[in-house]
Each structure stands twice: as structure tokens, then as C-alpha cells.
Design an enzyme around this catalytic site. Sequence first.
Site, mmCIF file in Angstrom:
data_model
loop_
_atom_site.group_PDB
_atom_site.id
_atom_site.type_symbol
_atom_site.label_atom_id
_atom_site.label_comp_id
_atom_site.label_asym_id
_atom_site.label_seq_id
_atom_site.Cartn_x
_atom_site.Cartn_y
_atom_site.Cartn_z
ATOM 1 C CG ASP A 144 -10.082 71.228 -4.353
ATOM 2 O OD1 ASP A 144 -10.718 70.185 -4.587
ATOM 3 O OD2 ASP A 144 -10.196 71.869 -3.293
ATOM 4 N NE ARG A 188 -11.302 74.405 -2.096
ATOM 5 C CZ ARG A 188 -10.378 75.040 -1.394
ATOM 6 N NH1 ARG A 188 -10.644 75.425 -0.160
ATOM 7 N NH2 ARG A 188 -9.192 75.284 -1.915
#
Length: 374
Positions: A144, A188
Site C-alpha cells: 500500500d 486499503r
Amino acid sequence: MNSGIRTIGVLTSGGDCAGLNAVIRAVTYSAIQTYGWKVYGIMDGSMGLIQRPLQFRELTMGTFGGNYLREGGTFLGTTNKGDPFNFPMPDGTIKDRSEEFAEGCRMLGLDALVVIGGDGSMRILSRLCERAGIGMVGVPKTIDNDVHGTDYAVGFATSINVVTEALDRLQPTAASHHRVMILEVMGRDAGHIAINSGIAGGADVILVPEVPYSLDGVARKIRTVLAQGRSHALVVVAEGVKTESGEPFMISYSGGQQRYGGIGNYLTEKIAQMTGAETRVTILGHVQRGGIPSTRDRLLASAFGVKAVDLVAQKQFGTMVGWQGRSVVAVPLEKVCIGPRSLDPCGTMVGTARGLGIYVGEEICPIEDPAATI
């Protein structure tokens, strides 16, 4: 240097990614060859020190025959559940198992621990190491790329290579069938994967959690692309993007866990309705975590591992190694463990996408007057 350090542990915690084994290799090589220390690899994150018997293996120069540098995942194993301070037991109760962790460190004679993880893992492990009375140095890893204090985390470069390749493969089939192809990617609550791979892969629309969008804006861009003579379009959407009304798409798993997933299907239906275009969705999922580490991730992992060992030798505990500019630096954990690092909606990557004509959501940043800078 006589630092008093004789034995260190290294573990991986949180989600897996490419480059973890390269970090472990670098930590081991540097610790043994530079300082003459003993190195233990802790299995399955913090659980290796909590379970009885302890789950570990001594790492030596002979452990690494050449393959680990090239392999994805982590040969030590990892976990992203079960906070030892609030550990869920089989009978449904919650137990503090931090003292078991501390006892495990003492049983192995650890003087310090190198933790390869994200901000959440480092926050928990730093408390556990404090409880155990040993020093800790962190190494950032996450596809991420949302860890504060570092421009890049281990695993990010490989993941965006995977996504870009997926777009390269989707484009010909989109063109062949005159379709709009939607690719849902991980990340996310951060849009780093989506914006980087979307630009590199020639997307027409990139949706990220940090920038509000409208379905009208998405449809308008796709109509424009089709009106300009192209028969297809590519859309990249981060899994954390919500609906126009602000509702997240979540998937429930056994054990009560919930994860993002499904925004791509939502957009597929809406785009088809609003544009009349034949639309398909691909949810790339965990493919983004696996595969052979890229050159960039191998270099980053190696530099991080060596620097982490040097920080242990210097007893600069409570820090994380980070890549800033062109150097590896030590970053205090209190500046790291403050939640995820979001994509800057007014930053270079979003600005680059807009300059290319990509729809990245509605404009929320002040527009500079070029005449004012002359």
C-alpha cells in the site's frame, strides 16, 4: 564496535509482499559478517515467541543459497491478526499474552529485534519489545506504500509492476471487444497503487479514496474517449473508494474479519447504465502481493536490512529505517505509528494524471494563476 549486542531476532508481521526474504537475507548477512552476531528468524510474526515450544530457526550464511533473494512472500511466515495484548482465545475470551512474548525473548537471549512490517505491526511490536526489555528497529513493508517516514516501502514497486502488467494485458482485449475494462486494486484507504499503476498503464479514469468523484464525471470521461475515436477505455479503482453516497464496499470472512472489496462491480453496473458501453471488471486481489521481487524492491530491501543492523549496533532503538530522497535514514517510531499515509490529492501524482487528461475525481485543489509566478 563493542555494542554489547550478541543475538538478534528478525521477524515479518502483517500482510506478505515481495521483498521480505531479501530483507531477512540482508539483516542476516550484515549481522553475521559485519558484527559477528547470532541471528534467529522468528516464525509467524510475534506468534513464534508466544507459542510453546518457541517457533524459530537460527539463520546462518548457509541458510541463503541464492533463491530467497528472488522469492516472494516470507519463508519465516507472518500473521496479520491476534494482537498479543488483546489476544482472542479459543473459548471466546481475550487474554494479554505480552508476558509470554517477553519470556520468549528471554529464552532465546535476544538483545534486539528487527521487525519487518507496516505501521500497525511496528506499533504493537514496539510495545512488546519494551515489555521484554529489548531494543527494536523497524523496516517498512507494505504494497500500500502508506507508511509515514519513507518515500517507499518494501513490496510497493513489485505490486505496481503487477498492476501495470495487468493493464497491459487488459488493454488488447478491451480494444478487441470495444469494452470498458475496470481494474480494482488493493491499497486499503490509500490510493498509491491505483495512481501509480494507472498512470503507467494508460488508464482513462483513476479513482482513489482521497479524491471525491462523481459518476457523471466518470461517464463524461468515458463518453469523451469514445467520441474521440477510441473503441475502449480503462478504469482503475482503489478498493477503498466508496460509493457516491459514501458507503464502503466490504467483504466478510470467517472469523468476523472484514476487508474492502466490491467497488469495481458497483462501478461496472453504473458505467454500463450511464454510457451504454459493454463493461467488465477484474478484481486483481492477492496477485498483487506475490511474484518475483522487482529490482527496485530487492535494492530497497537490501539497503533497509543493512541499515537496520547498523542502527541496532548503534543502539538507535525505537526507530524505523526509511528511504528519503536518495538515502536510507532513521525515523523515530513516534513519527511513523500515526496511522496510514494517504495520497496527497494536490500532489505530483494526481497533478500528473490530470495533466494527461485522466479523470481522477473532482478538482479540490486551488488552481495557481501562472501569471502570479512570473
